[in-house]
Design an enzyme around this catalytic site. Structure first.
Site, short mmCIF file in Angstrom:
data_model
loop_
_atom_site.label_atom_id
_atom_site.label_comp_id
_atom_site.label_asym_id
_atom_site.label_seq_id
_atom_site.Cartn_x
_atom_site.Cartn_y
_atom_site.Cartn_z
CD GLU A 34 -2.87 1.09 2.33
OE1 GLU A 34 -2.90 0.29 3.24
OE2 GLU A 34 -3.47 2.21 2.51
NE ARG A 258 3.50 -8.08 10.84
CZ ARG A 258 2.82 -7.57 9.88
NH1 ARG A 258 1.98 -7.96 9.24
NH2 ARG A 258 3.42 -6.25 9.59
CE LYS A 268 2.82 0.13 5.05
NZ LYS A 268 2.46 0.00 3.42
P1 ATP Z 1 2.19 -2.20 8.26
O1 ATP Z 1 1.35 -2.93 9.08
O2 ATP Z 1 3.56 -1.99 8.46
O3 ATP Z 1 1.59 -1.04 7.48
P2 ATP Z 1 1.38 -3.79 5.80
O4 ATP Z 1 1.09 -5.02 5.74
O5 ATP Z 1 0.25 -2.89 5.92
O6 ATP Z 1 2.50 -3.14 6.97
P3 ATP Z 1 1.76 -3.67 2.91
O7 ATP Z 1 2.18 -2.18 2.05
O8 ATP Z 1 0.45 -3.50 2.97
O9 ATP Z 1 2.18 -2.98 4.51
O10 ATP Z 1 2.55 -4.79 2.92
C1 ATP Z 1 2.93 -5.26 1.35
C2 ATP Z 1 3.26 -6.71 1.73
O11 ATP Z 1 4.32 -7.02 2.37
C3 ATP Z 1 2.18 -7.43 2.25
O12 ATP Z 1 2.01 -8.78 1.44
C4 ATP Z 1 2.57 -7.79 3.58
O13 ATP Z 1 2.08 -8.85 4.01
C5 ATP Z 1 4.07 -7.79 3.48
N1 ATP Z 1 4.45 -7.24 5.00
C6 ATP Z 1 4.36 -6.31 5.67
N2 ATP Z 1 4.83 -6.42 6.78
C7 ATP Z 1 5.80 -7.38 6.85
C8 ATP Z 1 6.31 -8.12 7.92
N3 ATP Z 1 6.80 -7.46 8.82
N4 ATP Z 1 6.95 -9.41 7.65
C9 ATP Z 1 6.81 -9.84 6.37
N5 ATP Z 1 5.96 -9.31 5.40
C10 ATP Z 1 5.37 -8.26 5.57
MG MG Z 2 -1.52 -3.28 4.39
#
Ligand code: ATP
Ligand code: MG
Length: 551
Positions: A34, A258, A268
């Protein structure tokens, strides 16, 4: 000895089975960020998994921006994400955006409405939440649930045409308000948001929800294996429900644990707060776990990939030790980085009998692992600086550096002997007067060895550096264990940045390797973009040694 083949992880097992059964001819994965912040180390794990699997099995990976929330998203993030992925060395097949599919998603929504599988609900957000019930208690039907398809279609079109304010109505799937999986209790498909989108501008004032978007986007692109983090496993049945109900390409979702790291936060939202409130200098502050942050810190893409490879892929959440990441950085830099001498806390040494103005240049290897490889030229004169800590007046027996009447080798050059300790009025040692043994010059005469070797710089040639000595941003190992009612900012490490200074040999400033260098006997450092010609700035990447050993 034959290498034992590495055991397949569970995703590799699934893919090998799918390929063997001919379920797919080749695989297509996707990385779905995102664009509401910068990528962090957790994303690096996801990138390594998605791109790594595609590479291993001759498939491809799409980059898909999950841009369904115009309020939080920005092109600044879109561009930064691409830069970070390229830096890691991955190349995506197609650059896609969920917003590319808004027309198709809307068409499918009308389709669901016409089939009596979706309805417009006038309840407020609070009423909808309250009506969903709990895991133990079934939900209750919305009073608007039995609107006719015709009425729902008219209302949906009016929503799309901007007739209603934010929050006035939503479109929900009509599934089962008593379903044991709460996700099925009439999930929201569309909400009204009068906001400009960074790609679609003002074309839309209704935006699709994550669950209604993700699986269909996968399906449109013919993603074979849609890999996401564990918390999405409860969403999977709904992911499948949309695909089956719409009768579209059967993408499948798989979940992995994760990445959580000690002393590190990777949300984030919280990282954004640290930036906005000035707790760090920006997204690329070298203390940040963002990819641009660790890059500025001197971590290499190779080290990050080595780390992701070592931690593997699992189905169980765990907290990884940040020391393993630091170990990987050290491993990679130890092999590749150039060496230079830098004195951080100088003590003056004068050589008795060294002719004034005499400069001797020594050819020193840039990497001692490759003694025949490229070298740098290091000037040696009669006035030098050594580290204060390398001299001790009342030294214990095991102290192998310099002491009164003791000998030590100045790295790459002569053995010197401390003849006289000069002190100022307050009793501080300010200078050592030393003799040197000309016969101990490397390559000439007889090799004589002494226990200690220390680094040094020639005073007349030394250039001054600003050093930024970084430590962990937080003091708490398990940041995920902090209770909700405590502020994570209470755990910021007050000494995560300490400024220092250094005196370096001149060749350092000519280094063009583009990666961190080793300050001999001290640690790895990288030139910071804040450097000016008169004041070079170096960031500490990682210390040279650590007692940590990976299992
Ligand atoms: P945040 O909670 O930090 O905002 P998010 O999951 O919302 O992270 P996205 O931009 O939606 O962030 O994530 C893009 C991809 O990265 C998704 O497939 C997500 O599952 C993966 N991802 C995000 N954080 C992690 C993590 N700590 N470990 C492994 N994969 C991750
Ligand atoms: Mg997300």
């Amino acid at each position: 000895m034959e290498e034992t083949p590495k055991r397949l992880n569970f995703l590799e097992e699934i893919i090998e089975k799918d390929l063997a059964e001919g379920k797919y001819e080749s695989i297509l994965t996707r990385f779905p960020p995102e664009p509401n912040g910068y990528l962090h180390l957790g994303h690096a794990k996801s990138l390594c998994i998605n791109f790594g699997l595609a590479q291993k099995y001759g498939g491809k990976t799409n980059l898909r921006y999950d841009d369904t929330n115009p309020v939080k998203e920005d092109v600044e993030y879109v561009d930064a994400i691409k830069e970070d992925i390229k830096w890691l060395g991955f190349q995506w097949e197609k650059e896609c955006y969920a917003s590319d599919y808004f027309d198709q998603l809307y068409e499918w929504a009308e389709d669901l409405v016409k089939r009596g599988l979706a309805y417009v609900d006038d309840q407020t957000q609070e009423e909808i939440s309250a009506g969903r019930g709990t895991v133990e208690k079934p939900g209750v039907n919305s009073p608007w649930r039995d609107r006719t398809p015709e009425e729902n279609l008219r209302l949906l079109r009016e929503m799309k045409d901007g007739k209603y304010a934010d929050g006035e109505k939503v479109l929900r799937a009509k599934i089962d308000m008593a379903h044991p999986n709460m996700m099925f209790r009439d999930p929201i498909l569309y909400r009204i948001k009068h906001a400009s989108h960074h790609r679609t501008g003002d074309k839309w004032c209704i935006y699709p929800m994550y669950d209604y978007t993700h699986g269909q986007c996968d399906s449109i692109e013919h993603i074979t294996h849609s890999i996401c983090t564990l918390e999405f496993d409860v969403h999977r049945p709904l992911y499948d429900w949309f695909i089956e109900t719409l009768g579209i390409f059967p993408s499948h979702q798989y979940e992995f644990a994760r990445l959580n790291l000690t002393y590190t936060l990777m949300s984030k939202r919280k990282l954004l707060e640290l930036v906005q409130k000035g707790f760090v200098a920006g997204w690329d502050d070298p203390r940040m776990p963002t990819l641009c942050g660790v890059r500025r810190r001197g971590y290499t893409a190779e080290a990050l990939k080595m780390f992701c490879d070592r931690i593997g892929v699992s189905k169980r959440d765990q907290l990884m030790d940040i020391q393993l990441l630091e170990w990987c950085v050290r491993q990679d830099l130890n092999e590749r980085s150039n060496r230079y001498m830098v004195v951080q806390d100088p003590l003056k040494v004068t050589l008795i009998g060294w002719p004034e103005d005499k400069v001797e240049w020594f050819d020193c290897p840039l990497n001692p692992a490759d003694p025949e490889g490229p070298s740098r030229r290091v000037p040696f004169t009669g006035t030098l600086y050594i580290e204060k800590a390398d001299f001790m007046e009342d030294a214990p027996a095991k102290f192998f550096r310099l002491r009164p009447d003791g000998e030590v080798r100045l790295k790459y050059t002569y053995i010197i002997k401390c003849e006289e300790v000069v002190k100022d009025a307050s009793g501080q040692v300010v200078e050592l007067r030393c003799s040197y043994d000309p016969s101990t010059k490397p390559g000439g005469g007889e090799w004589r060895s002494v226990k200690g070797t220390i680094h040094w710089v020639s005073a007349a040639h030394a250039r001054e550096l600003e050093l930024r000595l970084y430590d962990r941003l937080f003091t708490e190992p398990d940041m995920g264990s902090i209770p909700e009612d405590r502020d994570y900012k209470e755990f910021l490490n007050p000494t995560s940045l300490v400024l220092g200074r250094g005196l370096c040999e001149p060749a350092l400033l000519e280094d063009e390797s583009g990666i961190a260098v080793q300050f001999e006997r001290s640690g790895y450092f990288i030139k910071d973009p804040d450097s000016t010609p008169s004041k070079p700035v170096y960031n500490k990447t990682v210390s040279l040694k650590d007692s940590y050993k990976p299992e």
